[in-house]
Design an enzyme around this catalytic site. Structure first.
Site, short mmCIF file in Angstrom:
data_model
loop_
_atom_site.label_atom_id
_atom_site.label_comp_id
_atom_site.label_asym_id
_atom_site.label_seq_id
_atom_site.Cartn_x
_atom_site.Cartn_y
_atom_site.Cartn_z
N TYR A 144 0.87 -1.18 0.00
CA TYR A 144 0.00 0.00 0.00
C TYR A 144 0.90 1.23 0.00
O TYR A 144 1.82 1.32 0.82
CB TYR A 144 -0.89 0.00 1.24
CG TYR A 144 -1.78 1.22 1.38
CD1 TYR A 144 -1.54 2.16 2.38
CD2 TYR A 144 -2.85 1.43 0.53
CE1 TYR A 144 -2.36 3.28 2.52
CE2 TYR A 144 -3.67 2.54 0.65
CZ TYR A 144 -3.42 3.47 1.65
OH TYR A 144 -4.23 4.57 1.79
N ASP A 239 9.39 2.45 -0.62
CA ASP A 239 8.39 3.17 0.17
C ASP A 239 8.63 2.79 1.64
O ASP A 239 8.19 1.73 2.09
CB ASP A 239 6.98 2.80 -0.28
CG ASP A 239 5.93 3.48 0.58
OD1 ASP A 239 4.74 3.44 0.22
OD2 ASP A 239 6.30 4.03 1.64
N LYS A 267 5.04 9.28 8.62
CA LYS A 267 4.82 8.75 9.98
C LYS A 267 5.87 9.28 10.99
O LYS A 267 5.79 10.41 11.44
CB LYS A 267 4.77 7.23 9.93
CG LYS A 267 3.57 6.70 9.09
CD LYS A 267 3.49 5.20 9.10
CE LYS A 267 2.50 4.70 8.06
NZ LYS A 267 1.10 4.61 8.56
P1 KE4 Z 1 -0.61 8.32 4.45
O1 KE4 Z 1 -1.11 9.00 3.20
O2 KE4 Z 1 -1.70 7.53 5.16
O3 KE4 Z 1 0.14 9.27 5.38
O4 KE4 Z 1 0.49 7.25 4.02
C1 KE4 Z 1 0.16 6.29 3.07
C2 KE4 Z 1 1.13 5.13 3.18
C3 KE4 Z 1 2.14 5.01 2.24
N1 KE4 Z 1 3.04 4.00 2.30
C4 KE4 Z 1 2.98 3.09 3.31
C5 KE4 Z 1 3.98 1.98 3.34
C6 KE4 Z 1 1.98 3.17 4.30
O5 KE4 Z 1 1.92 2.25 5.28
C7 KE4 Z 1 1.03 4.21 4.24
C8 KE4 Z 1 -0.10 4.35 5.25
N2 KE4 Z 1 -0.25 3.28 6.16
C9 KE4 Z 1 -1.58 3.05 6.68
C10 KE4 Z 1 -1.52 1.92 7.69
N3 KE4 Z 1 -1.35 0.68 7.09
C11 KE4 Z 1 -2.16 4.30 7.29
C12 KE4 Z 1 -3.37 4.07 8.14
C13 KE4 Z 1 -4.61 4.58 7.47
O6 KE4 Z 1 -4.75 4.43 6.24
O7 KE4 Z 1 -5.43 5.16 8.24
#
Ligand code: KE4
Length: 427
Positions: A144, A239, A267
């Protein structure tokens, strides 16, 4: 454990907010029941609006590696906020945070701050396309990279949890430029690249896949990706939004000794405030506006509060011994959880990378999306709601990683392990 106020607040939220939440994975859809509403958090604990206390292993999905409301971060934010919250002009602290990131991730020779991991990934891909003048991208099933249109193809996290790995609303014309391959399958990857490298701008992956739980790269997989992409002039993007400062201080790239061409972060580097970053080789990043022709912008990019929280967080993390302490704590948790499921007679597989981990409810090894999906999500759901009742807050999906912080004590671990055994024995 009572959740009356949470239920009332959720009912009200449902009238105004889609699904009552501002991010799908929070909605408990995969585990049943209603989400708990949080009032406050401190250290390793979070407290809901009904006054219940939980040991927290979600940690805002990774950022809170120092635990919640770290005194030094709070103090730094309090003084920063007195000076204003956003200027829309450059500040010295943006360069300071970029410097701290560059020191920990030398592959990131130039870095652009953005406001989320989604922005980081989509901007890195646009830059890679600008650099190579090629259109296609390769991602891996279950990874993701945020919710940009072209990436919601067999995506992990909530997209997998809710079985919409291919989101509605994404035109076929977007998805056709995204090639999705099985993680850890280097033969399929090699064949795909040899056949179509002239059209492939980049490969983007989570070097440890935290968005289908915690899936580790097989020995040699990352090295082979690096070799093959180098040979064909394909930009390799790690990523590390989740793995950054989690797998190790230098992320998965330091841990596995692989130098990607570009990296995405998020994060942890914002210490809990909205942040993302992308960066990499100077020759690639020099294409980013206003230096070059690849446009990307953001009103609140490099926001002084997010920079302040990030700087303080990285300063504390860079202190000698911090990761030794984290890894010792993680080891205690791993041993305890494995022992608890064995004693309770529940078939599980436990994987971890640094301070992120996942317990799969399955009796067979997990090494990609397909094997992760074999987990018994019904059993996980029953486990989740019962462990929550024991005051342990785990991620509300089998396909998410758990995290620990420097604030987690051995007492927290002991309580967690005994609660896990109690719940598993009654499953
Ligand atoms: P954000 O746009 O949510 O800040 O980041 C996206 C993203 C990109 N790359 C990786 C490897 C990530 O894990 C994420 C976001 N992770 C999720 C949890 N698995 C965020 C939680 C959510 O979507 O509320």
């Amino acid at each position: 454990m009572k959740w009356n106020r949470s239920h009332r607040l959720f009912k009200k939220a449902l009238e105004l907010i889609p699904g009552g939440v501002n991010s799908p994975v929070r909605a408990f859809k995969a585990v049943g029941g209603n989400p708990i509403f949080i009032e406050r958090a401190k250290g390793s604990k979070i407290y809901d609006v009904d006054g219940n206390e939980y040991i927290d292993y979600v940690l805002s999905w990774g950022p809170m590696i120092l635990g919640h409301s770290n005194p030094r971060v709070v103090k730094a934010l309090k003084s920063a906020i007195e000076k204003g919250t956003s200027y829309g002009a450059p500040t010295a602290i943006e360069t300071e945070l970029a410097g701290l990131v560059n020191k920990a991730y030398p592959s990131m020779e130039k870095i652009r701050m953005v406001n989320s991991g989604t922005e980081a990934a989509m901007s890195a891909i646009r830059t890679a396309r600008g650099f190579t003048k090629r259109d296609k991208i390769i991602k891996f099933e279950g990874c993701y990279h945020g919710h940009a249109d072209g990436l919601l193809v067999k995506a992990g996290s909530g997209a997998t949890t809710f079985g919409v790995p291919d989101s509605h609303g994404v035109p076929k014309s977007y998805a056709k430029n995204t090639i999705t391959l099985p993680f850890n399958d280097i033969d399929t990857f090699r064949k795909t690249v040899v056949a179509g490298w002239r059209e492939i701008a980049c490969v983007i992956l989570e070097p440890v896949v935290g968005n289908i739980g915690c899936v580790l790269p097989r020995p040699g997989f990352l090295e082979a990706l690096r070799k093959i992409t180098l040979k064909h002039g394909i930009v390799l993007i790690f990523d590390e939004v989740m793995t950054g400062f989690r797998v190790s201080f230098g992320g998965a790239q330091a841990y596995y000794g692989i130098k990607p061409d570009m990296t995405c972060l998020g994060k942890v580097i914002g210490g809990g405030l909205p942040v993302g970053a992308y960066g990499g080789k100077k020759e690639i990043m020099s294409l980013v506006a206003p230096e070059g022709p690849v446009y990307q912008a953001g009103t609140l990019s490099g926001n002084p509060l997010a920079m302040t929280a990030g700087i303080e967080t990285l300063r504390i993390l860079s202190k000698k011994g911090t990761y030794d302490k984290l890894s010792k704590r993680m080891q205690q948790l791993e041993e305890g959880l494995k022992d608890a499921s064995k004693k309770a007679g529940i078939k599980t597989r436990f994987y971890r990378a640094g301070t992120m981990f996942c317990t799969y409810f399955t009796g067979s090894d997990v090494y990609d999306y397909t094997t992760a999906k074999r987990s018994d999500t019904g059993l996980f759901a029953r486990f989740f709601i019962n462990i929550l009742r024991q005051g342990i807050n785990m991620a509300p999906s089998q396909f998410e990683a758990g995290f620990i912080s420097t604030a987690h004590t051995i007492k927290d671990i002991d309580k967690t392990v005994s609660s896990v055994y109690k719940v598993m024995a009654e499953l």
